[in-house]
Design a protein around this motif. Sequence first.
Motif, PDB file in Angstrom:
ATOM      1  N   SER B   8       0.847  -1.194   0.000  1.00  0.00           N
ATOM      2  CA  SER B   8       0.000   0.000   0.000  1.00  0.00           C
ATOM      3  C   SER B   8       0.878   1.238   0.000  1.00  0.00           C
ATOM      4  O   SER B   8       1.523   1.527   1.001  1.00  0.00           O
ATOM      5  CB  SER B   8      -0.897   0.010   1.235  1.00  0.00           C
ATOM      6  N   PRO B   9       0.888   2.003  -1.092  1.00  0.00           N
ATOM      7  CA  PRO B   9       1.721   3.212  -1.125  1.00  0.00           C
ATOM      8  C   PRO B   9       1.219   4.263  -0.147  1.00  0.00           C
ATOM      9  O   PRO B   9       2.005   5.060   0.364  1.00  0.00           O
ATOM     10  CB  PRO B   9       1.596   3.715  -2.559  1.00  0.00           C
ATOM     11  N   SER B  10      -0.107   4.277   0.091  1.00  0.00           N
ATOM     12  CA  SER B  10      -0.633   5.285   1.010  1.00  0.00           C
ATOM     13  C   SER B  10      -1.863   4.759   1.735  1.00  0.00           C
ATOM     14  O   SER B  10      -2.519   3.808   1.298  1.00  0.00           O
ATOM     15  CB  SER B  10      -0.955   6.579   0.268  1.00  0.00           C
ATOM     16  N   LEU B  11      -2.133   5.421   2.871  1.00  0.00           N
ATOM     17  CA  LEU B  11      -3.264   5.028   3.720  1.00  0.00           C
ATOM     18  C   LEU B  11      -3.768   6.273   4.426  1.00  0.00           C
ATOM     19  O   LEU B  11      -2.962   7.053   4.946  1.00  0.00           O
ATOM     20  CB  LEU B  11      -2.764   4.003   4.744  1.00  0.00           C
ATOM     21  N   SER B  12      -5.098   6.447   4.446  1.00  0.00           N
ATOM     22  CA  SER B  12      -5.696   7.579   5.171  1.00  0.00           C
ATOM     23  C   SER B  12      -6.573   7.046   6.292  1.00  0.00           C
ATOM     24  O   SER B  12      -7.381   6.131   6.067  1.00  0.00           O
ATOM     25  CB  SER B  12      -6.544   8.441   4.225  1.00  0.00           C
ATOM     26  N   VAL B  13      -6.400   7.603   7.482  1.00  0.00           N
ATOM     27  CA  VAL B  13      -7.128   7.130   8.661  1.00  0.00           C
ATOM     28  C   VAL B  13      -7.627   8.344   9.443  1.00  0.00           C
ATOM     29  O   VAL B  13      -6.919   9.346   9.566  1.00  0.00           O
ATOM     30  CB  VAL B  13      -6.209   6.268   9.550  1.00  0.00           C
ATOM     31  N   GLN B  14      -8.815   8.219   9.969  1.00  0.00           N
ATOM     32  CA  GLN B  14      -9.391   9.288  10.794  1.00  0.00           C
ATOM     33  C   GLN B  14      -8.639   9.365  12.129  1.00  0.00           C
ATOM     34  O   GLN B  14      -8.290   8.324  12.724  1.00  0.00           O
ATOM     35  CB  GLN B  14     -10.855   8.970  11.063  1.00  0.00           C
ATOM     36  N   GLU B  15      -8.404  10.588  12.591  1.00  0.00           N
ATOM     37  CA  GLU B  15      -7.782  10.782  13.902  1.00  0.00           C
ATOM     38  C   GLU B  15      -8.580  10.037  14.969  1.00  0.00           C
ATOM     39  O   GLU B  15      -9.819  10.061  14.966  1.00  0.00           O
ATOM     40  CB  GLU B  15      -7.745  12.279  14.226  1.00  0.00           C
ATOM     41  N   GLY B  16      -7.868   9.350  15.856  1.00  0.00           N
ATOM     42  CA  GLY B  16      -8.505   8.603  16.934  1.00  0.00           C
ATOM     43  C   GLY B  16      -8.794   7.154  16.591  1.00  0.00           C
ATOM     44  O   GLY B  16      -9.002   6.331  17.503  1.00  0.00           O
ATOM     45  N   VAL B  78      -2.705   2.882  17.738  1.00  0.00           N
ATOM     46  CA  VAL B  78      -3.994   3.165  18.364  1.00  0.00           C
ATOM     47  C   VAL B  78      -3.796   4.058  19.600  1.00  0.00           C
ATOM     48  O   VAL B  78      -3.047   3.660  20.494  1.00  0.00           O
ATOM     49  CB  VAL B  78      -4.702   1.858  18.822  1.00  0.00           C
ATOM     50  N   PRO B  79      -4.513   5.186  19.714  1.00  0.00           N
ATOM     51  CA  PRO B  79      -5.286   5.813  18.649  1.00  0.00           C
ATOM     52  C   PRO B  79      -4.361   6.618  17.731  1.00  0.00           C
ATOM     53  O   PRO B  79      -3.308   7.082  18.157  1.00  0.00           O
ATOM     54  CB  PRO B  79      -6.211   6.753  19.438  1.00  0.00           C
ATOM     55  N   SER B  80      -4.760   6.802  16.509  1.00  0.00           N
ATOM     56  CA  SER B  80      -3.953   7.568  15.562  1.00  0.00           C
ATOM     57  C   SER B  80      -4.042   9.060  15.897  1.00  0.00           C
ATOM     58  O   SER B  80      -5.113   9.573  16.246  1.00  0.00           O
ATOM     59  CB  SER B  80      -4.457   7.342  14.133  1.00  0.00           C
ATOM     60  N   GLN B  81      -2.880   9.724  15.763  1.00  0.00           N
ATOM     61  CA  GLN B  81      -2.801  11.146  16.072  1.00  0.00           C
ATOM     62  C   GLN B  81      -2.258  11.904  14.867  1.00  0.00           C
ATOM     63  O   GLN B  81      -1.561  11.310  14.035  1.00  0.00           O
ATOM     64  CB  GLN B  81      -1.885  11.368  17.282  1.00  0.00           C
ATOM     65  N   ARG B 104       2.773   5.799   2.920  1.00  0.00           N
ATOM     66  CA  ARG B 104       2.521   7.155   3.432  1.00  0.00           C
ATOM     67  C   ARG B 104       1.199   7.146   4.189  1.00  0.00           C
ATOM     68  O   ARG B 104       0.158   6.838   3.624  1.00  0.00           O
ATOM     69  CB  ARG B 104       2.462   8.164   2.286  1.00  0.00           C
ATOM     70  N   LEU B 105       1.269   7.468   5.473  1.00  0.00           N
ATOM     71  CA  LEU B 105       0.081   7.489   6.321  1.00  0.00           C
ATOM     72  C   LEU B 105      -0.398   8.926   6.505  1.00  0.00           C
ATOM     73  O   LEU B 105       0.388   9.799   6.885  1.00  0.00           O
ATOM     74  CB  LEU B 105       0.398   6.866   7.692  1.00  0.00           C
ATOM     75  N   HIS B 106      -1.681   9.156   6.187  1.00  0.00           N
ATOM     76  CA  HIS B 106      -2.303  10.467   6.401  1.00  0.00           C
ATOM     77  C   HIS B 106      -3.326  10.324   7.518  1.00  0.00           C
ATOM     78  O   HIS B 106      -4.239   9.501   7.413  1.00  0.00           O
ATOM     79  CB  HIS B 106      -3.046  10.939   5.146  1.00  0.00           C
ATOM     80  N   ILE B 107      -3.193  11.095   8.571  1.00  0.00           N
ATOM     81  CA  ILE B 107      -4.198  11.095   9.633  1.00  0.00           C
ATOM     82  C   ILE B 107      -5.113  12.284   9.388  1.00  0.00           C
ATOM     83  O   ILE B 107      -4.667  13.437   9.388  1.00  0.00           O
ATOM     84  CB  ILE B 107      -3.553  11.179  11.021  1.00  0.00           C
ATOM     85  N   LEU B 108      -6.382  11.991   9.197  1.00  0.00           N
ATOM     86  CA  LEU B 108      -7.367  13.016   8.851  1.00  0.00           C
ATOM     87  C   LEU B 108      -8.013  13.584  10.104  1.00  0.00           C
ATOM     88  O   LEU B 108      -8.345  12.834  11.015  1.00  0.00           O
ATOM     89  CB  LEU B 108      -8.435  12.407   7.940  1.00  0.00           C
ATOM     90  N   PRO B 109      -8.207  14.901  10.159  1.00  0.00           N
ATOM     91  CA  PRO B 109      -8.811  15.512  11.360  1.00  0.00           C
ATOM     92  C   PRO B 109     -10.295  15.163  11.481  1.00  0.00           C
ATOM     93  O   PRO B 109     -10.943  14.791  10.512  1.00  0.00           O
ATOM     94  CB  PRO B 109      -8.624  17.010  11.126  1.00  0.00           C
TER      95      PRO B 109
END
Lengths: 115, 109
Positions: B8-16, B78-81, B104-109
């Motif tokens: 996985s070149p990238s991943l987006s996850v919601q904060e928390g 866990v949890p993502s910040q 590349r991990l993106h944590i979304l607000p």
Amino acid sequence: ETGVTQSPTHLIKTRGQQVTLRCSSQSGHNTVSWYQQALGQGPQFIFQYYREEENGRGNFPPRFSGLQFPNYSSELNVNALELDDSALYLCASSSPLRQGAGEQYFGPGTRLTVT
Amino acid sequence: DQQVKQNSPSLSVQEGRISILNCDYTNSMFDYFLWYKKYPAEGPTFLISISSIKDKNEDGRFTVFLNKSAKHLSLHIVPSQPGDSAVYFCAASESKIIFGKGTRLHILP
């Protein structure tokens, strides 16, 4: 405790030239490894020095050479530069206790551009 | 041939929420597996490692799981910040350290 430092930060060279990159290891670390990181790739192992002797080498040609000094600082030399040598060059140091576990401390890298 | 693969070149996850980064390897002789985190303009930073004789290692919000039969490891955060947004490299150690290409991990607000 001083971290790993590298110089210069950026460098532009012409194909066919030679370059020397420098690295100061973290205090107490006697092992230094060099990596090449091309754009979009992970770091690729070039070689490692332990107590001033080469201690392992990756798939890089002999024009990539190195040195380690008594204070454990290190140099990476690349002769006859090619365009594909353009990359971020990372130096990493490790302590005798953690080397086997792969735990290394990286410097910020030297960005080399070959034109 | 890539001995350490991060597919996985990238991943987006919601904060928390939980972030799960995956890694596959081919060489059964690797004795340590590691995760490094990299911010722009900085060198990679060691995050956590696991010996090949273990199946789990935990350090605060970070847990690494190793499945030797599947030649697969994963990093759970866990949890993502927001500060977790970075490139994460999986690596494996034998006589030298081999890195994957990174996720590349993106944590979304």
